[in-house]
Motif scaffolding. Structure first.
Motif: not given
Ligand code: NDP
Length: 316
Positions: A214, A270, A212
């Motif tokens: 981010t 996310q 992930t």
């Protein structure tokens, strides 16, 4: 077995409090710092429990030092489960550019190129980790984005067509767009590159690796030493202005909790997301995925940034 996170620039501000928050959550924190004595004292002062952290030297303003850091990390036999690219310099008052040992302008080297190299090298370590939820987090900032109130104050970031990178980024060149040296713009440009790097890592590697990627804007953490190179009066007034006028003020403790959440909490899994808690801090304010600036969401720019940065730091 504890999960291990590497945090750069963990000797003060957001990185230090992020290290504290992650140690409290049971992580082992590798504090990547340029001044190990200062980092040791800082860890003791905020009360990071002994045994829950390791100090390893890194100077993000030197590409050789970044490579040595990775070697030293690997020599310890630790698994890398998360990486936080946090270190940065902000030198608003300098008139002439400072240079890295390679001769590159220092703000962009420290904030962007050093981390770009670190991400490329440590991607291999993240891939090897058997942790079920590996993450790579890069600190962003509202000032990267002229579409937002906090980003409207000039000078605005502008990467141009990367003319400065293309030309080798050494003297007499000091800006990514090849134009005249402007230290505040150099900082903002570097933070646009941080967001582009995160997005390009996501595009290139999320699907194949499951990692992930981010970024976050922790809020205006007006009391960190980031502003140590500003006028003393600015350093006094800025926190008060953010507290009482704009409502943007975030404590160092809270900024650290936000970093820890983005590294460890399930709701932040996310990839490609840029997290923000908004510009005005409300009680119980919730985080959300924020749209990044037009330059930072430009896929062509991202690719060009990637190719030219790879050349400058010599990773292929
Ligand atoms: P600080 O100045 O408090 O901390 C910066 C950290 O980076 C320090 O540990 C510093 O080390 C380290 N550092 C600087 N240069 C190097 C280098 N060459 N090699 C290794 N480490 C280095 O700043 P903040 O905590 O405020 O900022 C941290 C991050 O948060 C930055 O990426 C910044 O852009 C971002 N951010 C901050 C905001 C704020 O309001 N403060 C808002 C939005 C984003 P040393 O202690 O040795 O100086």
């Amino acid at each position: 077995l504890k999960s291990t996170v590497v945090i750069t620039g963990a000797s003060s501000g957001v990185g230090l409090y992020g290290a504290l928050a992650l140690a409290k959550r049971g992580w082992h924190v590798v504090m990547g710092c340029r001044d190990l004595d200062k980092a040791q004292k800082a860890a003791e002062t905020v009360g990071i429990p002994q045994g829950s952290y390791t100090l390893i030297h890194i100077d993000l303003g030197s590409l050789d030092s970044v490579r040595r850091f990775v070697d030293n990390f690997r020599a310890r036999g630790l698994s890398l489960d998360a990486l936080v690219c946090n270190a940065a310099i902000y030198m608003p008052l300098i008139k002439e550019p400072l240079r890295s040992p390679e001769g590159y302008e220092l703000t962009v080297t420290t904030n962007h190129l050093g981390h770009f190299l670190l991400c490329n090298l440590m991607l291999e370590d993240l891939k090897k980790s058997s942790h079920p939820d590996r993450r790579l987090v890069i600190l962003g900032t509202v000032t990267h984005n002229p579409d937002e109130l906090g980003g409207k104050i000039p000078p605005r970031p502008d990467l141009g067509n990367f003319e400065g990178f293309e030309a080798g980024f050494q003297e007499p060149i000091s800006m990514i767009d090849g134009k005249q040296f402007e230290p505040v713009k150099a900082y903002k440009d570097s933070k646009v590159c941080n967001v582009l790097t995160m997005r390009e890592l996501h595009r290139r590697y999320h699907e194949s690796t499951g990692i992930t990627f981010t970024s976050l804007y922790p809020g205006c953490v007006a009391e960190t030493p980031l502003f140590r190179n500003h006028y003393p009066l600015f350093q006094k007034i800025f926190p008060l202005f953010q507290k009482y006028i704009t409502g943007g003020y975030v404590s160092q403790e809270l900024s650290g909790e936000r970093v820890a959440a983005v590294v460890a909490d399930p709701e932040y899994k996310q990839s490609g997301a840029y997290w923000s808690w908004g510009n005005r801090q409300k009680k119980e304010g919730k985080s959300f995925v924020q749209k990044v600036s037009p330059q930072a969401r430009d896929d062509e720019k991202a690719e060009r940034m990637w190719d030219l940065s790879a050349k400058l730091v010599r990773v292929y």
